[in-house]
Design a protein around this motif. Sequence first.
Motif, PDB file in Angstrom:
ATOM      1  N   ALA A   1      37.314  39.619  48.738  1.00 43.39           N
ATOM      2  CA  ALA A   1      36.123  39.459  47.920  1.00 43.39           C
ATOM      3  C   ALA A   1      35.269  38.310  48.428  1.00 43.39           C
ATOM      4  O   ALA A   1      34.135  38.147  48.002  1.00 43.39           O
ATOM      5  N   GLY A   2      35.809  37.502  49.325  1.00 47.95           N
ATOM      6  CA  GLY A   2      35.043  36.402  49.896  1.00 47.95           C
ATOM      7  C   GLY A   2      35.695  35.985  51.191  1.00 47.95           C
ATOM      8  O   GLY A   2      36.698  36.581  51.605  1.00 47.95           O
ATOM      9  N   PRO A   3      35.139  35.013  51.853  1.00 54.91           N
ATOM     10  CA  PRO A   3      35.767  34.559  53.098  1.00 54.91           C
ATOM     11  C   PRO A   3      37.069  33.799  52.813  1.00 54.91           C
ATOM     12  O   PRO A   3      37.304  33.356  51.684  1.00 54.91           O
TER      13      PRO A   3
ATOM     14  N   GLN B   1      39.269  30.835  52.505  1.00 56.06           N
ATOM     15  CA  GLN B   1      38.869  29.454  52.253  1.00 56.06           C
ATOM     16  C   GLN B   1      39.853  28.456  52.882  1.00 56.06           C
ATOM     17  O   GLN B   1      40.718  27.927  52.208  1.00 56.06           O
TER      18      GLN B   1
ATOM     19  N   LEU C   1      43.460  34.344  48.397  1.00 55.54           N
ATOM     20  CA  LEU C   1      42.269  35.110  48.753  1.00 55.54           C
ATOM     21  C   LEU C   1      42.055  36.189  47.678  1.00 55.54           C
ATOM     22  O   LEU C   1      42.867  37.107  47.558  1.00 55.54           O
TER      23      LEU C   1
ATOM     24  N   ASN D   1      38.873  42.574  46.277  1.00 49.49           N
ATOM     25  CA  ASN D   1      38.288  43.614  45.428  1.00 49.49           C
ATOM     26  C   ASN D   1      38.708  44.973  45.973  1.00 49.49           C
ATOM     27  O   ASN D   1      39.393  45.065  46.984  1.00 49.49           O
TER      28      ASN D   1
END
Lengths: 974, 418
Positions: A804-806, A808, A823, A826
Amino acid sequence: MQEWANQLCENRQFGSKMTDSKYFTTTKKGEIFELKAELNSDKKEKKKEAVKKVIASMTVGKDVSALFPDVVNCMQTDNLELKKLVYLYLMNYAKSQPDMAIMAVNTFVKDCEDPNPLIRALAVRTMGCIRVDKITEYLCEPLRKCLKDEDPYVRKTAAVCVAKLHDINAQLVEDQGFLDTLKDLISDSNPMVVANAVAALSEIAESHPNSNLLDLNPQTINKLLTALNECTEWGQIFILDCLANYTPRDDRESQSICERVTPRLSHANSAVVLSAVKVLMKFMEMLPKDLDYYGTLLKKLAPPLVTLLSAEPELQYVALRNINLIVQRRPEILKHEMKVFFVKYNDPIYVKLEKLDIMIRLASQANIAQVLAELKEYATEVDVDFVRKAVRAIGRCAIKVEQSAERCVSTLLDLIQTKVNYVVQEAIVVIKDIFRKYPNKYESVIATLCENLDSLDEPEARAAMIWIVGEYAERIDNADELLESFLEGFHDESTQVQLQLLTAIVKLFLKKPTETQELVQQVLSLATQDSDNPDLRDRGYIYWRLLSTDPVAAKEVVLAEKPLISEETDLIEPTLLEELICHIGTLASVYHKPPSAFVEGSRGVQHKRLPGSAGSGESVESPDTGSAAGVSDAPPAVIPSQGDLLGDLLNLDLAPPATTTGPPPPTSSGMQMGAMDLLGGGLDSLMGDESEPLGGDLGGSPAMGAGFGAPPAGMPASFNAPVSGGLDDLFDLGGGVGMPSGAYSPPKSIWLPAMKAKGLEISGTFARRAGVVQMEMTLTNKAMSVMTDFAIQFNRNSFGLAPAGPLQVLTPVSPNQSIEVALPLNTVGPVMKMEPLNNLQVAVKNNIDVFYFSCQYPISMLFVEDGKMERQVFLATWKDIPNDNESQFQIKDCHLSSDAASSKLQGSNIFTIAKRTVDGQDMLYQSTKLTNGIWVLAELRVQAGNPNYTVSLKCRAPEVAQCVFQSYEAVLKN
Amino acid sequence: MIHSLFLINHSGDIFLEKHWKSVISRSVCDYFFEVKEKAVDPENVPPVLQTPHHYLISIYRGKLFFLSVVQTEVPPLFVIEFLHRVADTFQDYFGECSEGVIKDNLVTVYELLEEMLDNGFPLATESNVLKEMIRPPNILRSVVNTLTGGSNVGDTLPTGQLSNVPWRRAGVKYTNNEAYFDIIEEIDAILDKSGTTVFAEIQGVVEACVRLTGMPDLTLSFMNPRLLDDVSFHPCVRFKRWESERVLSFIPPDGNFTLMTYHVSSQNLVAIPVYVKQSINFFETGSCGRLEITIGPKQNMGKTVEGLMVTIHMPKVVLSANLTATQGNYTYDLTTKVLVWDIGKLNPQKLPNLRGSLSMQAGAPKPEENPSLNIDLKIQQLAISGLKVSRLDMYGEKYKPFKGVKYLTKAGKFQVRT
């Protein structure tokens, strides 16, 4: 049935000899024997007549399956009509007589080689309709030949046959490579073959969400567009619907597709027109708004939409439901066409109501006079539902077009003068809304309203009137008398009215404290002591407490300035609207719900999005195109901001049904907690004597009431089992979303050993936290140098899992250092079926290299929080799923009681719906839903003292059963 | 796609069922019956219904419900269009679309349904193609078939199915070659109490009857094609020629077909051929009311208005009507509460007038609603929009066909509010 047939015979005795009615005149006695003899007759003509009689009996629902062998004997004939009739019969009864049906196979295979293409096609078509496993095996070879037949008529028939076969045995179709052949047919030279191939592939893709069958690229698109011009109207629909799934690379491609699709708007078939509208509405998003072509296209869309409204009423209805979406998305298209939505007195009611809705959406300052004149006309019609809606529409116009408010109010007053009971009541309800939009402007009409107090008998109208009296108590001289008159029958009123009355009297008291003390005490005691409705009682306590501790604060809270309501309240929430625009012309567009909300789990749920618009020349962008870029988490605009909610919470019960189009955002529950703090610790002392669980007392606000104010009686009996975890579980039961649930998460295991990845070791696991799937990893640097620049990517997988995002990882990882990363994932990524199903292929990159590994996630991560099925639905679904889809598993060595098992499973979103005990064996019926909308139903059998459980799983997608079972085992044993 | 079809008559009996995939029990119709019960009037049954496992999509034609069952996401318009096509085909084959005629031809109906849909996908819906495969019943053929043992089913591949012109069969031959076009316009309008036009538009259709030998290529051009706001064409019409030259260029199907439908919208001024002066009043006391209607010519372009008829749905409390008509007859149906005044030809010298009293149920309150008037009329040899055909040319064949164009204007949904 028999009786009906007899009657029919009687009626038909006088019928002409030339017609089929003669087939009914045979008496029922010995009918079958007679037919049998005729079927075995030597005379061709007699045979044919007999088969016709058999078919006639079949069509009206009589059982003539006993004649199977005799009918099949007639199959080998040169007479095409006789052959067709026998085929008709076979399709109907082969399923019930599979062994006999085998007899027919040879003839089919022979017919597939016939020199006449009509017979070849007919044979392959009929074979596909015989839903008997034994026969399908024999179908493969003839089908393969027919798919490559020299005659396009045979090829196009064979294409559909692949879809039929897939419906009967999907695995067989895949194994035999028919899907690839079907894909090749998209490039066929004959447009009819192309259309049928697209239709077949679309149908297969629908039941097979994980496949990527219709892989659209510019080449295939070009082929489809060419075929579009030459195939039949039905083929055009299939092709257009398929095109709509494509995302063009840039605005130029988008424009060129639009140009080639626009001629379809002039087709006589309205389904073709609407499918073309869908493609255009979607691809238009990508065109720059300053482009000339954009304006041309907008102009071209209006006339065909208007023409749809002159078709048959059924077509009008579907068209209107879609136009409703289109005017919300692009009001400019139809802004000059208001008049075509004017209602004719003999339109069917369902058309009238839809037209009315669109009229309001198109209402603007320019046309409001016309609209109001029409609405006033409608308010005198015969149909009560329609009249009511027309009156409400006047109120909506007032709120939408400010300049018209005064005229609307006077129209409403005219209507109140008619004294027609339901008109008056509707008018009062909408006037209340007008007051909320334009406070202190039209209060002069209150006197007229008060005259009609006695005629109000509907709760909504009574509540609205009481709200008005309370809100404007200082201007109504006899407000106390009016309210007192309602108080007499307090207990007979509906909750809505009771709550309003309570609030209104408190308001009155705060405004005129001296004269109304008695009244307020009376209502507080009625609400708190004599009522068993928790909402009412709690609101009563809150007021009581407020008034007794700090009247100034009470004034601030109860008489706080209310937010103005706006016309936005009845608009579809923008992200949903975008999705629905992609579904124009489908059932979803008729129901105004996303397909995932109502289509059963047999299909993949792909949320469709409008493509983002091109970046070039985008100086003036409308706010809703901004969100078109795919931001799905923006809160719906219709829900008032948090601060405003408080005012609403205490004051108005009328508004919520109108203002909340979606579920309340999770933030609101936190906010309501804040509201409780406001009351201070004194609350406890006030309620010290009440021995009630905390949950019941929180239910002061309507939103909370839905959450956990419901009395335990409202829950299914099977939930009486004690549930651990107190309040958390209460939230879960009530359907609360977003609460941390105790989902089972396996311990971390090593996914990528250091030696395979130049010193990077990754171990990890999956967890579902607060409704979000997370991939939790430990990255360990076992190399000698610092690692930086981490990134992660997933391959296509069965459930569309995607980051759902890079990733981190903010700081560099120095040698021998480990860091923990979570992480969030989705499930909207690309889908491809994996083997095993829960396999996930991952690529991780760092400053050194790219590394690949694969891991398996427990499928329970994908069980969603709202996977609890209604009991009735469960029963019906269980029955409806064929038994072939049932699979049974054993769980060994499990020592939990059935209740403990149930609560454990519930932690992982496997919900127990009912429990039954038979002969000391507990049977739990459970449901769970996957993120892609697949429902899995389960029956868990637990025998006291026996450590072996039996699980039976039923699911429309049986492939998932194995994985689900593994999750059961994992959850129960940990 | 389309899973099953049920035909249901007015009283709610299922008299035919056809399944294109697995068999669905007829109990699925119970959901429909429930809604039908609630809707009171069959016209008011919503066309799309949701049940726990299926969707029911229905149309109401000729007092019959055509109810289809679908299981997956299907475009509902697709289904509705198809159902209308089925009804059209029955009409075409049997002359009418009624329960009686369908039951009389059950086997043909069944064969047709099988030919029209395969696995839920439409197969052959063009009348020309179907007729090549399944011949429509006629008495002569039945007699010949009985004598010779012939059949109703064609045994050759329908030629149209594969060619570039699927709507036309090859080898058509006529001794008299003729092409007739009817331009029929319907006025949809709402007039208010004072006679002002609230809304008016024209729905036009070009019906063709073409019986020409061989493969004729026709071009039909209009004097004033720019009048038309929106057009929908038969698939045979070449859209590009229309876009660039505004002419209809096509290879026609054989026989009767709808060449084009068009729309002249409310943006343009629509001529209203008659005016209606009316007053319908109900009195507070005495349970009675008065009615007076006069009709006169307005913009009829010098043509005669014929077939004039006024229909009024009276409020329920109106028991009887005691009226005098200066022209034509009136009837009042007590059960349906419909007053029909059949006038006939409109004579501009002596305007037709209907007046008299209405008697209401004693003691009933004065009705709230105002009944609307529905007007029917016909004007021969006139297209009210002003559309005119300029010429018809034929290419590709050598003979000279008979050509003809007829115009007709009718009232569609033409309503006058009171």
